[in-house]
Design an enzyme around this catalytic site. Structure first.
Site, PDB file in Angstrom:
ATOM      1  N   LYS A 203       0.836  -1.200   0.000  1.00  0.00           N
ATOM      2  CA  LYS A 203       0.000   0.000   0.000  1.00  0.00           C
ATOM      3  C   LYS A 203       0.872   1.252   0.000  1.00  0.00           C
ATOM      4  O   LYS A 203       1.961   1.276   0.588  1.00  0.00           O
ATOM      5  CB  LYS A 203      -0.922  -0.016   1.221  1.00  0.00           C
ATOM      6  CG  LYS A 203      -1.965   1.107   1.250  1.00  0.00           C
ATOM      7  CD  LYS A 203      -2.844   0.975   2.490  1.00  0.00           C
ATOM      8  CE  LYS A 203      -3.881   2.090   2.583  1.00  0.00           C
ATOM      9  NZ  LYS A 203      -4.697   1.990   3.808  1.00  0.00           N
TER      10      LYS A 203
ATOM     11  N   SER B  81      -9.432   2.087   3.118  1.00  0.00           N
ATOM     12  CA  SER B  81      -8.642   2.828   2.152  1.00  0.00           C
ATOM     13  C   SER B  81      -7.664   1.967   1.345  1.00  0.00           C
ATOM     14  O   SER B  81      -7.051   2.455   0.383  1.00  0.00           O
ATOM     15  CB  SER B  81      -7.849   3.927   2.880  1.00  0.00           C
ATOM     16  OG  SER B  81      -6.968   3.385   3.852  1.00  0.00           O
TER      17      SER B  81
ATOM     18  N   SER C 254      -9.597  -0.309   7.259  1.00  0.00           N
ATOM     19  CA  SER C 254      -9.046  -0.119   5.914  1.00  0.00           C
ATOM     20  C   SER C 254      -8.429  -1.357   5.282  1.00  0.00           C
ATOM     21  O   SER C 254      -8.133  -1.348   4.090  1.00  0.00           O
ATOM     22  CB  SER C 254      -8.015   1.015   5.921  1.00  0.00           C
ATOM     23  OG  SER C 254      -8.655   2.250   6.119  1.00  0.00           O
TER      24      SER C 254
END
Length: 621
Positions: A205, A281, A305
């Site tokens: 990420k 996210s 997330s």
């Protein structure tokens, strides 16, 4: 004079008298021109503060923080009482090398013959390839990391997964992937693979440092002010095991959103339904795993997330106990609700990646006193008798507070299967003050984000943030020091409630999200959107694990008739455990996965191993 309320100490609250209050968010849903106008008004002196004050008052936050006396002392980050030992587990030392820990984890897995998967007719059924499948294919010379790397590079370039409008990746360097794959291929040719993760493709990420890539956090500018000189701790551990790091995954900007919308680079689409969000996210991390392009990815989880996108994309996402993984070298470093965790297509693969990255920082070892990490013994029947003795806590009113009864019904089906097949006991519980918990989490995570980015915003970067991030920050700036302290008092209060609940149950089970993947409004692609109602549904069940630091996992129910809604969208079951009880959470998740072994193929899927050539080569051996 105004009225105020004095809460009873948590120890004196009669939880049996607690009435469940359904969440009712009062806020506009805006996209396009109206959204831009709204943000500009929010950032206008006097007008903006009036709008924010109205939003907070209409949603109960003013009364909660300004007109309520909370008797507990503040808890500024999770503090855990001593925990009893888990059963049927293998304990490992945090000071052991990631390779040695991985080897221990591997021995805890059920017996598995990868060759049978390759001998099966490739068109007979859909399945995700496991890490052990890739390792077998490499060792058997059916393929090589360099061959798979070329497939991945070709697919990324053909489908433009590293470019707008629908990128999985924000940063991608084909030459860097080739270099790592070549080194891994040579190790296999020499018969010296480092570990089970050697040659396994993993995506990181974009808020976790992975040298030589920049870290942008989904913004267009952060890399200009923050350089990356080395890997984060978790990435260095993966690299030491031979994992091949593809690049940096797309994400909701700064992690401040639950849909995965990113107007800077394009919004990642859900592989099951490209017109829908992945969840966020960790949007790119979930989508790239669900589409078959890599075995696993790392995400961060400060408000669901990892678990939200895992649920919406039909894969597994593990949130570890706060402090179990070292956050050094991530944008979330220093937070009080965030962790780094794996997303993978199976519980087994999530466990293997978790094994490679686990290890508390020296400060967390001193301050949190974590119990030694351990793994469930999955060698036979996914945990054996240990699963049958588990008590599953279910707060029925909360469990059923979802957008569609299909979600709660199908999660209930799984609980019945666990009871009937394993003997698990479902225990009715009550979780008090859920509304206060959500508010305390918003103040906690919002204040930390604001602290990290205020210097940049003061230097003129605020206007470079996306409109939905600016909306969040306008709200966060309205929080006072008093609001923050009150939130931390609520955190201690909720910890007491949950520790009492865990005296009677081993885990708390809920749907992961209160809705399946939402449709992406076309107007939201260019400038984002504000939709607090959708955020509320997506975050309904995930917050406790963040605010209180508990381990939790989202696992898909994979039988078509059990794990998907009528539109074919995935549904996730969340399992939340006691502090440091990752082994229990993983064992129960593995049992869920075993009960529903057949998966629905995503609309967008890339099959990297099951080619006719590989199938033919093995048949001839």
């Amino acid at each position: 004079m105004g009225k105020y309320k004095v809460m009873k100490p948590a120890k004196e609250v009669d939880v049996s008298a607690v009435k469940y209050k359904e969440e009712d968010i009062k806020a506009p849903h805006l996209t396009g021109f109206l959204f831009k106008l709204f943000v500009n008004m929010l950032e206008t002196p006097l007008i903006g503060s009036s709008i924010v004050d109205s939003l907070k008052k209409n949603n109960g936050m003013t009364e909660m923080f300004r007109n309520t006396v909370v008797p507990e002392e503040p808890m500024f980050r999770p503090e855990f009482p001593p925990q009893k030992a888990e059963h049927d587990v293998v304990i490992v030392g945090e000071d052991e090398s990631p390779v040695d820990i991985l080897e221990i984890a591997l021995k805890c897995l059920p017996q598995y013959d990868p060759s049978r998967s390759f001998r099966t007719d490739p068109s007979s059924s859909f399945r995700y390839w496991k890490i052990r499948d890739y390792a077998f294919a490499y060792r058997s010379k059916l393929t090589a990391p360099s061959v798979v790397a070329e497939q991945i590079i070709s697919i990324i370039e053909e489908f433009k997964y590293d470019k707008s409008p629908t990128p999985y990746l924000i940063t991608f360097d084909a030459s860097e992937v080739r270099k790592q794959a070549s080194a891994s291929t040579q190790r296999f040719e020499e018969g010296k693979p480092i570990s089970i993760l050697d040659g396994i493709f993993v995506t990181i990420k974009d808020d976790i440092d992975c040298f030589p890539h920049t870290t942008k956090g989904g913004t267009t500018w952060l890399h200009e002010d923050r350089s990356v000189e080395k890997d984060s701790v978790v990435v260095s551990r993966l690299r030491s095991c031979g994992a091949i790091l593809i690049g940096k995954a797309n994400m909701h900007e700064i992690g401040m959103g639950t849909t995965g919308n990113n107007s800077n680079y394009g919004t990642t689409r859900n592989p099951h339904a490209p017109e829908r969000y992945t969840g966020g996210s960790s949007s790119g991390s979930a989508a790239i795993v669900a589409s078959g392009l890599c075995s696993a990815a790392l995400g961060t989880d400060g408000g669901g997330s990892v678990r939200i996108p895992a649920s919406l994309c039909g894969i597994t996402g593990l949130k570890t106990t706060y402090g179990r993984t070292d956050m050094t070298g991530s944008l979330c470093e220093g937070g009080t609700v965030e962790i780094i965790g794996p997303l993978a297509s199976s519980v087994e693969d999530a466990l293997l990646v978790y094994a490679a990255i686990l290890g508390s920082s020296s400060a967390d070892r001193l301050n949190l006193n974590p119990t030694p990490p351990c793994f469930p013994k999955l060698m036979s029947h996914n945990g054996g008798s240990a699963i049958g003795s588990l008590r599953l806590g279910k707060y029925t009113r909360w469990f059923n507070d979802v957008n569609s009864s299909e979600i709660s019904d199908k999660c209930e089906d799984i609980l019945k299967l666990l009871s009937n097949n394993h003997g698990c006991e479902v225990v009715e519980i009550v979780v008090p003050e859920l509304e206060e918990m959500r508010a305390a989490h918003v103040v906690s995570i919002g204040s930390a984000a604001l602290r990290s980015l205020t210097p940049y915003c003061e230097a003129g970067k605020n206007s470079k943030l996306s409109y939905d991030t600016r909306t969040s920050f306008a709200i966060f700036r309205s929080f006072s020091a008093s609001d923050y302290i009150s939130s931390q008092c609520i955190r201690r209060r909720l910890m007491e409630y949950h520790m009492d609940i865990f005296k009677d149950v081993d885990v708390i089970v809920t749907p992961t999200t209160g809705m399946t993947a939402p449709v992406i409004p076309p107007d939201a692609l260019k400038n984002g959107e504000t939709n607090f109602q959708v955020t509320a549904y997506l975050m309904r069940f995930v917050v406790a694990a963040n605010l209180l630091g508990f381990p939790a996992i989202s696992v898909p129910k994979k039988k078509t008739q059990v794990g998907y809604d009528k539109e074919g969208l995935p549904i996730g079951l969340q399992i939340m455990g006691r502090p440091w009880a990752e082994a229990t959470v993983l064992a129960l998740a593995a049992a869920v996965e075993e009960l529903a072994p057949v998966t629905k193929k995503p609309a967008v899927f890339h099959n990297l191993l099951n080619t006719n050539r590989v199938h033919t080569d093995l048949s001839e051996k």
